[in-house]
Design an enzyme around this catalytic site. Structure first.
Site, mmCIF file in Angstrom:
data_model
loop_
_atom_site.group_PDB
_atom_site.id
_atom_site.type_symbol
_atom_site.label_atom_id
_atom_site.label_comp_id
_atom_site.label_asym_id
_atom_site.label_seq_id
_atom_site.Cartn_x
_atom_site.Cartn_y
_atom_site.Cartn_z
ATOM 1 C CB SER A 127 10.397 20.370 42.143
ATOM 2 O OG SER A 127 10.650 20.255 43.522
ATOM 3 C CE LYS A 182 11.785 16.421 43.827
ATOM 4 N NZ LYS A 182 11.663 17.849 44.131
ATOM 5 C CB SER A 191 7.370 17.131 44.025
ATOM 6 O OG SER A 191 8.453 17.912 43.568
ATOM 7 C CB SER A 222 6.835 25.787 44.432
ATOM 8 O OG SER A 222 5.771 25.469 43.577
#
Length: 522
Positions: free
Chosen positions: A84, A87, A329, A444
């Site tokens: 992530s 992002k 997230s 993760s």
């Protein structure tokens, strides 16, 4: 939130996880010079030498935020799975290309002629990608139609989801994640079940029956007949309770057992075809408000250019959407923004157009995107490859952007307990100099973990850091990430004191980010 390991066994079968296995033993290794602490490189090298990372790969970069000087580089150019941390790329490009005040519209339009309370023609529901639409928002749109005096539509209810293409799932997303809310299908017409805005999902609640052996009570939020519950579970002891949607269907099977007197269990489950989901909820709202639609519902047809606006809803601006997106997230927000970027820059709401625009934008900001591979907006794909050095380049360059304050505010804050402040870092680095100080984007996947952001050292100097760890066999290496960031927070002119990661004993570690543990357990 990127993809965890297969979640066939659902959260209620796990031991309660308090915190995110990031609690560290905040002490210096034996033999460390507590007064001077040694050099930064020596301190960080000692963290990366931890047995948890044996045989794995690590990319770590630390820089002075103001000067851009590189203070530490460990395999900075190695392309690794960022999870992530991807992002960071997507959100920065969205702010730069769409703008902090960008909003999504959801419109209701009429194609035909009005005769008193009758619309002779079709009613169109047109979406542009709003991932924050709730059942209450569709209800208000239906009320607006009724308040306008329309009680009958002779034609059909038509769902216009043509702003994006028909590709619903990202490249190489795992098939066994299909029913998980964090891998929901992407559509410009969708619906979230609550204000976490997990678009394209429903919440399934399972309460134990009154007596041993009875079927549990199962409810769905929002209430809709679009999904069907196949309740095979029992009240009692036995197998773990599971809630899962079958491939290509909207049948959600509840199986296993829930103990008598147990708390109601919740599971967020994605739907098949979110366009149909949103339209079904809107159709139900029309009926509640006395608007009858004679024809059948039709999906995927463009609204005629001469259709007349009847009602509209606007989302929160992007600068506010960043909070649930980045703090929790949210994968779906990342993918919607990627396709929206494609539409706004190239007239095509596709992953390929959006990703090309993201790469071009970041390249103009000085990020070497030619040495990276980004195949989705969220980092859910294991094909994403980004180096820690490139993430650091981004973290440095965005500080010069006019929207930086809003973007910075969206990053999770270490040990800040409020979910929309601390986000996925809210249980990490507590009781250390990084508490309330470090901000960063977590990431993760099984065998991949990342943390990149900003922290202020003991002398008040702001540092930029990126830590990307891959190919480890331990359930989690987040203690190593935290040890690095806390080491930075403790460092100063008097030296750097390395922090030893805690080796977890007798406790279950997990590669799940806090945001994945629904209901919120950390």
């Amino acid at each position: 939130m990127s993809r965890p390991a297969n979640r066939r066994a659902r959260a209620w079968a796990w031991p309660l996880v308090i915190g995110l296995i990031a609690t560290l033993t905040w002490s210096s290794p034996a033999g460390a010079d507590a007064s001077r602490g040694g050099g930064l490189g020596t301190a960080l090298d000692s963290v990366l030498d931890d047995p948890l990372l044996k045989g794995g790969a690590a990319g770590v970069v630390v820089a002075d935020a103001d000067s851009g000087d590189m203070l530490y580089r460990h395999r900075a150019d190695d392309r690794l799975m960022p999870a992530s941390n991807t992002k960071l790329f997507t959100s920065a490009a969205a702010m730069g290309l769409l703008g902090p005040d960008h909003t999504f519209r959801t419109d209701v339009l009429g194609d035909g002629t009005r005769h008193g309370r009758t619309l002779r023609g079709d009613l169109y529901l047109r979406g542009t990608g709003d991932p924050t639409m709730l059942a209450a928002d569709y209800d208000r749109l239906a009320k607006d139609i009724a308040d306008a005096g329309i009680t009958r539509v002779t034609g059909r209810l038509v769902a216009d989801d043509t702003r994006f293409d028909a590709q619903r799932a990202g490249r190489s997303w795992a098939a066994d994640d299909e029913s998980s809310y964090y891998a929901a299908q992407i559509s410009p017409l969708t619906l979230a079940p609550d204000t976490d805005y997990d678009a394209g999902s429903v919440i399934v609640e399972v309460a134990p029956g009154a007596a041993q052996g009875e079927r549990p009570k199962v409810t769905v939020t929002p209430g809709t007949g679009y999904v069907r519950i196949d309740n095979r579970a029992t009240t009692g002891s036995g197998g773990a309770l599971t809630v899962e949607r079958g491939h290509g269907t909207n049948t959600i099977t509840v199986s296993g057992a829930i103990a008598p007197g147990a708390q109601t269990a919740k599971e967020w489950v994605s739907v098949w075809e979110p366009t149909g989901y949103a339209t079904a909820v809107f159709a139900d709202a029309l009926k509640r408000h006395g608007v009858r639609v004679a024809g059948a519902t039709r999906l995927g047809r463009a609204t005629p250019q001469d259709a007349r606006p009847l009602a509209a809803h606007r989302s929160m601006p992007l600068k506010k959407l960043l909070i649930p997106f980045m703090k929790l997230s949210n994968n779906i927000h990342a993918e919607v923004l990627t396709k929206a970027i494609g539409y706004e820059t190239a007239g095509r709401g596709t992953w390929s157009a959006g990703l090309a625009a993201i790469a071009d934008y970041l390249k103009k900001q000085g990020v070497d995107t030619g040495a990276a591979r980004q195949v989705d907006g969220s980092g859910l794909s294991r094909m994403d490859n980004i180096a820690a050095g490139q993430l650091t380049e981004l973290l440095l360059t965005v500080r010069q952007q006019p929207w930086y304050a809003d973007w910075y505010a969206s990053l999770p804050v270490a040990c800040a307990p409020d979910r929309f402040t601390g986000g996925t870092l809210r249980s990490r680095m507590c009781g250390t100099p990084a508490e309330g100080n470090a901000r960063g984007k977590t990431g993760s996947l099984t065998g991949a973990s990342g943390l990149s952001g900003y922290v202020t050292d003991a002398d008040g100097r702001e540092l930029v850091y990126s830590v990307v760890l891959n190919n480890f066999l331990a359930p989690s290496v987040k203690s190593l990430e935290d040890a690095i960031v806390v080491t930075l927070a403790k460092s100063g002119a008097d030296g750097t004191e390395p922090v030893r990661p805690r080796t977890v004993r007798g406790a279950q570690e997990t590669e799940l980010e806090c945001a994945w543990l629904k209901p919120r357990r950390c």
